[in-house]
Design a protein around this motif. Structure first.
Motif, short mmCIF file in Angstrom:
data_model
loop_
_atom_site.label_atom_id
_atom_site.label_comp_id
_atom_site.label_asym_id
_atom_site.label_seq_id
_atom_site.Cartn_x
_atom_site.Cartn_y
_atom_site.Cartn_z
N ILE A 19 41.48 14.73 19.48
CA ILE A 19 40.17 15.36 19.39
C ILE A 19 40.22 16.58 18.48
O ILE A 19 39.31 16.80 17.68
N LEU A 68 36.28 8.83 24.64
CA LEU A 68 35.73 10.15 24.30
C LEU A 68 35.18 10.20 22.87
O LEU A 68 34.13 10.80 22.62
N THR A 72 31.25 10.83 21.75
CA THR A 72 30.86 11.94 20.88
C THR A 72 30.26 11.46 19.57
O THR A 72 29.43 12.15 18.99
N PHE A 75 26.31 10.03 20.74
CA PHE A 75 25.97 10.74 21.96
C PHE A 75 24.65 10.27 22.55
O PHE A 75 24.47 10.24 23.75
#
Length: 116
Positions: A19, A68, A72, A75
């Protein structure tokens, strides 16, 4: 033999570094590769065990990272029933790529440990 303590630490590092380095173009691959080297270095049982632990690290961390990253990226998820399918497929794809990169990283980490 799988060393679960180092594999789970490496999986957490895959998620965090993936990330963080995602901000740089191509950085997600570096963020996935570095924990494989660290796990291979810490296991210290030869390159085969470094690769095995790297694969486990990559599968666990890559699956979580894939979920994740997909959330993201998109969204505003559309309200249709296939969104779980798309998240799951993207997570499996990320886990497969991460397993390959971490296996190579595990081999390199164990070779570094043997040479030092």
């Amino acid at each position: 033999m799988i060393n679960w303590k180092y594999s789970l630490i490496g999986a957490a590092l895959v998620v965090v570094l993936g990330i963080v380095f995602k901000m740089v173009e191509g950085g997600a691959f570096i963020g996935i590769f570095i924990p494989g080297v660290i796990v291979g270095y810490l296991v210290n049982n030869g390159y085969k065990n470094g690769a095995k632990n790297g694969i486990i690290t990559g599968i666990i961390g890559g699956f979580i990272l894939g979920i994740l990253i997909y959330i993201t990226i998109d969204f505003n998820l559309p309200p249709f029933p296939n969104v779980i399918y798309y998240i799951f497929v993207f997570a499996l794809f990320t886990a497969a790529i991460s397993a390959i990169l971490d296996a190579v990283g595990g081999i390199i980490g164990s070779i570094i440990r043997d040479k030092i």
